[in-house]
Design an enzyme around this catalytic site. Structure first.
Site, PDB file in Angstrom:
ATOM      1  N   VAL A 583       0.824  -1.217   0.000  1.00 58.64           N
ATOM      2  CA  VAL A 583       0.000   0.000   0.000  1.00 58.64           C
ATOM      3  C   VAL A 583       0.852   1.258   0.000  1.00 58.64           C
ATOM      4  CG1 VAL A 583      -1.950  -1.137   1.086  1.00 58.64           C
ATOM      5  CG2 VAL A 583      -0.206  -0.067   2.515  1.00 58.64           C
ATOM      6  N   LYS A 585       3.676   2.051   2.303  1.00 55.85           N
ATOM      7  CA  LYS A 585       4.088   2.585   3.605  1.00 55.85           C
ATOM      8  C   LYS A 585       5.514   3.141   3.549  1.00 55.85           C
ATOM      9  CE  LYS A 585       3.306  -1.334   5.637  1.00 55.85           C
ATOM     10  NZ  LYS A 585       2.742  -2.071   4.479  1.00 55.85           N
ATOM     11  N   SER A 991     -15.802 -12.330  12.548  1.00 52.97           N
ATOM     12  CA  SER A 991     -16.784 -11.565  11.780  1.00 52.97           C
ATOM     13  C   SER A 991     -17.793 -12.440  11.058  1.00 52.97           C
ATOM     14  CB  SER A 991     -16.068 -10.680  10.758  1.00 52.97           C
ATOM     15  OG  SER A 991     -15.302 -11.464   9.869  1.00 52.97           O
ATOM     16  N   LYS A1034     -13.980  -5.326   2.867  1.00 56.49           N
ATOM     17  CA  LYS A1034     -15.149  -6.181   2.729  1.00 56.49           C
ATOM     18  C   LYS A1034     -16.209  -5.539   1.836  1.00 56.49           C
ATOM     19  CE  LYS A1034     -14.493  -8.323   7.267  1.00 56.49           C
ATOM     20  NZ  LYS A1034     -15.049  -8.495   8.627  1.00 56.49           N
TER      21      LYS A1034
END
Length: 1099
Positions: A583, A585, A991, A1034
């Site tokens: 991503v 960093k 979850s 999600k």
């Protein structure tokens, strides 16, 4: 022609004694040869009068030869007992000669004379030539002359002539080198029989023998047992003097004899009359008794009967000795014309070679001078045969080649062979001279460089340009410290260490440790910092250029800059960027450093197990170094850099301590103002350092360390963000890297969307970058293959042969490019060929071209890129995308497109690679005993969620309409099997609680669930729905799968509304719930079972 100014003709003699000239050749001349000339020759003839003195050894009756003369040239001696070569240098003769007392009696018998009387016992051993006339040595005194010999006046000289015919002689084998007429040689005889025979010969006045070269170079013997063991041609030599040879072994009792031989002429063996047998050593007493009896009888003992040729009267006395006797014939030089042009040419060349050798070898120079002095003839060309013998005698050639010279009777052939031997000697001398010059030149060069460097040091020191190394080093440290803003405590330590270094010797080990410590102490940027840029607009521009999205991270950086702008300074902050791989960093840390205008330093602590990497080593250890942060300060040169600590969640722990605990001091703003490194041992202020840490998860970071950091979550990118990143950053970078920067190759946005949806679903963009790079590489390959080598030819320098490249580089007359100038060759180092056999049994095959081409061209010139023609147009569309990246990785977004059977629900999960996924949950009942079976590689937490969901369903079975009465036993005779597809992928987390409960209710009520409904949330045992993480990923997965309704915990509502982009939420209805009853009402909305729940299952 003269050698060294005075080479005179061949060996003749001119004796000057008693006013007359003795012209007979050989050692009977009064002139003493220079080889044997010594201090004793002055005692032979003084003022025309002969001075006789005692003889210290037995000698022949050759009256005009000096027996004690010293040898000045190399001798070759024969040591048959010790195994040493017979031909060796003997340089001790001059020391054994006493010039004042050594002389030669000029009386004696001619050949065939009767033996001496009994008053001169033959058994008396000869004394060494080193004995003097005063009898100071231990040798027996010499025998007195026979009484019946006529007396000679002191001034009278009687000479002994060398017999012209001597058909039978004692044969003495010679090792290593043959003898040449006119040149002396000393040999050592160890065989006692031969020694006794020579003594007898000397006593009888018959000092003549034949010397023949042994054919075997390694053989060493004093007798000849086989005529084939020696060369047939040898020399007729006269024994001029004998000496007692010292034994080389302590236990060797045999008496040796050193005999000096003077060869007179060439002879050839015609017959071996008597072969020598192995000698039997007799005691000396027996030999003396036998000799005494012989003396008393005054008659020769008749020789024993022997088979073979008879012995002459001259050698009949040798019958009793085990020696070799041979018949010989004289060899004469063939007639020649000394004015022949070939002979004169050979002699001129020999003289020329002598001159060349004399310039290179001092030993040859002395030998040539002695030879020149000894010659009587005024011109060397008068006796070419003597010159050839001299050339062979002084050279160190092969024994066989020297023997060939000896056997040559034709003068021109002898000169030719002697010239060959001499030429080899010249080549050897030239090689030795060259080696000596090379060594001398190297030594001289080094000495000259050392001398000049010492002079240069002295001159610089006098001019003040350079001081001693130690003073210069101390001055350097003082200059460094003066330019730094050291704290008082550090300045005190610096002064103490510098004072210690001044009093230490440079060679001391402690001096090196102190020097290294001062190097580090003065290279830490005390008080130095870079000017920071607090411009908000500049920072915003830099961050937007490097990254798309990441609003939270960018806002935090801008807040940091705003505080610094208002305060004028900022304290060190510890920021921790947490997010899935890829991503950005690490690149965010680089962008922050560029926006702030700070120095950047990165180090990774992933897998680090040694505390010394953080805190440094003690100075007492060999090779001690400071920790990483001190090394960072030295590298960047400022005290306010941005230090990026990568993979802080993967730090290890080993036997060398816990590095995570060591980071506490460095990353704590309250403690790092005085960070204490083990090596530096002085406080270092790290409060101005901006620490940025990166991690993939927070679970493995120790709580005390996590408490000291400000955590910023860097979540994954949605599809729209990925598409923008691909078009603005990844696409142009990959196109330029593939060499297609100016080419018309376009990756259409629709193809990028397909790539993101079916190939790269990860939350990061690292995998997307790999696929885009692959697309442009494939495009470059197709362009080169379609256009061919005609459009993209290889440069000539790359295809030229090594020889052609070398010649082109060496040819300066022609214009050449930079690659030819910088090209050179190195030895090829190719990979070994793959052979089917074993390495030790197989032979690698090489073609002839490979064997000849052993070198590879190397160059320092960069290759220029090639331009793609403007006529080339390439478009990557969704239709041809498969040709570039292969078939899709993800075929469909959800398993059930149509309505699934009862017992199947749709959940939302968060994968380990940082992406979300739509995960169906299947439940099935089978006959059994009420057990619950879980499959699909489920983790412990998700198993517990399934147990909770099943327990809640059992507890509310009557309310849900599953049983007819509250007391009815449920699932007593059935087993429940729960499976989550894609069983190879591990699944973990709480979850899936709501989805599991919905699947159980659907199974037991036999009611289907709409596949467009997805849910996520953790449930408790009483039915509460708790918030979960990873909502952004999600929801992105649900959006991609076409889900229309998402049931989420009410506690996640702020997160969804704030962090999820509107583009992702478009077309999705969100239902936020707090209890599982709300979940069931929403899932089964419109179904008959939901109508019955209004009476039994109230909200």
């Amino acid at each position: 022609m003269n050698i060294l100014g005075s080479i005179r003709a061949a060996t003749g003699s001119s004796a000057r004694a008693c006013g007359r000239r003795l012209c007979d050749p050989g050692p009977s001349r009064w002139t003493v040869p220079p080889r044997l000339a010594g201090p004793s020759q002055g005692a032979l003839y003084v003022s025309g009068a002969f001075i006789s003195s005692r003889r210290a050894f037995c000698s022949s009756t050759v009256t005009d030869y000096t027996p004690t003369a010293a040898l000045r040239l190399p001798r070759w001696v024969n040591n048959s007992k010790s195994g040493n070569p017979r031909d060796q240098q003997s340089n001790d003769s001059p020391d054994r000669t006493n010039s004042s007392q050594t002389g030669v009696r000029l009386d004696g018998s001619e050949d065939g004379q009767s033996p001496p009387p009994a008053s001169s016992p033959p058994s008396t051993p000869p004394s060494s030539s080193s004995s003097s006339g005063d009898g100071s040595d231990k040798a027996d005194p010499p025998p007195s002359p026979p009484p019946n010999n006529p007396s000679h006046s002191p001034t009278s000289i009687s000479k002994q002539s060398v017999p012209e015919s001597y058909p039978q002689v004692l044969a003495l084998p010679i090792a290593r080198r043959p003898l040449f007429p006119g040149f002396y040689k000393a040999v050592v005889i160890r065989n006692p029989e031969v020694v006794a025979a020579i003594k007898e010969m000397m006593r009888r006045g018959q000092p003549y023998l034949g010397a023949f070269l042994l054919k075997d170079e390694n053989a060493d013997s004093d007798i000849i047992t086989d005529i084939k063991s020696v060369h047939p041609v040898g020399v007729f030599a006269q024994i001029t003097s004998v000496f007692t040879a010292a034994s080389t072994k302590e236990d060797e009792k045999e008496e040796g004899l050193t005999a000096v031989l003077y060869p007179h002429r060439r002879i050839r063996i015609t017959e071996l009359v008597k072969g020598g047998q192995t000698a039997k050593v007799q005691p000396v007493e027996n030999v003396e008794e036998d000799s005494a009896k012989d003396s008393e009888a005054q008659l020769p003992t008749p020789p024993p009967e022997r088979e073979g040729p008879p012995m002459t009267m001259q050698t009949s006395f040798l019958e009793k000795y085990s020696v070799s006797v041979v018949n010989v014939e004289n060899l004469s030089t063939l007639p020649y014309n000394k004015d022949d042009q070939y002979i004169r040419a050979f002699m001129s060349e020999i003289v020329s070679v002598f001159k060349d050798i004399a310039q290179l070898n001092p030993l040859f120079r002395d030998q040539i001078a002695n030879f020149s002095i000894n010659q009587v003839a005024s011109n060397v060309f008068d006796e070419p045969d003597k010159l050839a013998d001299f050339a062979a005698a002084v050279s160190t050639g092969d024994p066989n080649e020297l023997q060939d010279v000896l056997e040559s009777l034709a003068v021109d052939d002898r000169l030719r062979k002697a010239l060959l031997v001499l030429k080899k000697e010249l080549i050897n001398a030239q090689l030795q001279s060259k080696l000596a010059r090379d060594v001398d030149s190297k030594i001289a060069k080094r000495q000259r460089e050392y001398y000049l460097m010492e002079q240069l040091k002295g001159i610089k020191k006098e001019l003040g340009m350079e001081s001693d190394g130690k003073d210069k080093l101390i001055e350097k440290f003082k200059e460094r410290a003066a330019a730094l803003k050291m704290p008082e405590a550090v300045r005190k330590v610096f002064d103490e260490e510098l004072n210690k270094l001044m009093h230490l010797e440079p060679a001391a080990s402690e001096a090196n440790v102190t020097r290294n410590y001062l190097e580090w102490l003065t290279q830490i940027p005390w008080g130095r910092h870079s000017r920071e840029n607090y411009s908000i607009s500049h920072a915003q521009k830099v961050l937007d250029e490097d990254h798309y999205g990441l609003k939270d991270v960018k806002d935090r950086i801008l807040e940091f800059l705003a505080v610094g702008k208002l305060r004028g300074t900022v304290e060190g902050k510890i920021i921790c960027l947490v997010g899935p791989p890829g991503v950005g960093k690490t690149s965010i840390g680089k962008s922050i450093a560029r926006a702030l205008n700070r120095q950047f330093f990165r180090f990774s602590v992933g897998g680090l197990t040694d505390v010394a990497e953080i805190k440094g080593h003690r100075r007492t250890y060999v090779g001690a170094l400071p920790g990483k942060i001190i090394q960072a300060l030295k590298r960047v040169g400022t005290e306010n850099p941005l230090v990026l600590i990568d993979e802080v969640d993967k730090i290890g722990r080993g036997h060398n301590g816990d590095p995570a605990s060591a980071l506490l001091e460095m990353l704590d703003p309250e403690q790092n103002t005085a960070f204490l490194d083990h090596y530096m041992d002085v406080p270092v202020d790290l409060s101005r350092v901006l620490f940025v840490c990166t991690a993939n998860m927070l679970d493995t970071i120790p709580a005390p360390l996590l408490d000291r950091m400000e955590v910023l979550e860097v979540s994954g990118y949605v599809s729209e963000e990925k598409a923008q990143i691909a078009s603005k950053y990844l696409g142009p970078q990959a196109k330029e890297a593939a060499g297609l920067k100016e080419a018309d190759v376009q990756l259409e946005p629709t193809a990028v969307d397909v790539l993101i949806k079916y190939y790269c679903r990860e939350s990061g963009v690292r995998n997307l970058k790999k696929h885009i790079d692959k697309i442009y590489r494939k495009a470059a390959l197709k362009i080169v293959q379609d256009l061919g080598e005609e459009v993209f030819p290889e440069p000539e320098s790359a295809t030229a042969a090594p020889a052609e490249a070398s010649s082109a580089a060496a040819d300066t007359s022609k214009p050449e490019d930079d690659s030819a100038k910088a090209a050179t060759t190195v030895e090829k180092q190719d990979a070994p060929p793959d052979t089917p056999g074993a390495p030790e049994t197989s032979t690698p095959h090489q073609s002839e071209a490979e064997k000849e081409d052993k070198e590879r061209i190397v160059t320092t010139v960069e290759r220029k890129p090639m331009k793609v023609p403007e006529t080339v147009h390439v478009r990557i569309t969704p239709e041809n995308l498969k040709d570039y990246v292969g078939p899709p990785v993800y075929h469909k977004d959800r398993l059930y497109v149509q309505a699934p059977p009862a017992g199947v629900s749709t959940g939302l999960g968060y994968l380990g690679n940082g992406s979300g996924a739509v995960m169906p949950i299947e439940a099935l009942s089978t006959p059994g005993k009420g057990n619950l079976q879980l499959t699909g590689k489920l983790g412990e937490v998700i198993r517990e969620s399934a147990q909770i969901a099943l327990s809640w369903t059992k507890a509310h079975a009557y309310e849900l309409g599953i049983t007819k009465s509250p007391e009815e036993i449920f699932l007593a005779d059935k087993d429940i099997h729960v499976h989550m597809p894609e069983g190879s992928i591990g699944k973990e987390g709480p979850s899936a609680g709501t989805a599991l409960l919905s699947a159980f209710v659907s199974l037991f009520t036999k009611t289907k669930i709409n596949p467009d409904i997805a849910m996520t949330g953790e449930i408790s045992l009483v039915g509460m729905v708790l918030p979960v993480g990873g909502l952004k990923e999600k929801i992105l997965a649900a959006h991609r799968a076409g889900i229309k309704t998402i049931i989420a915990p009410a506690g996640n509502r702020p997160d969804i509304e704030e962090n999820v982009p509107e583009s992702v939420k478009t077309g999705i209805r969100f239902v936020y719930v707090e209890h599982v009853r709300e979940v069931l009402y929403e899932v089964f909305r419109g179904e008959p079972i939901a109508e019955r729940w209004k009476d039994t299952l109230s909200l």
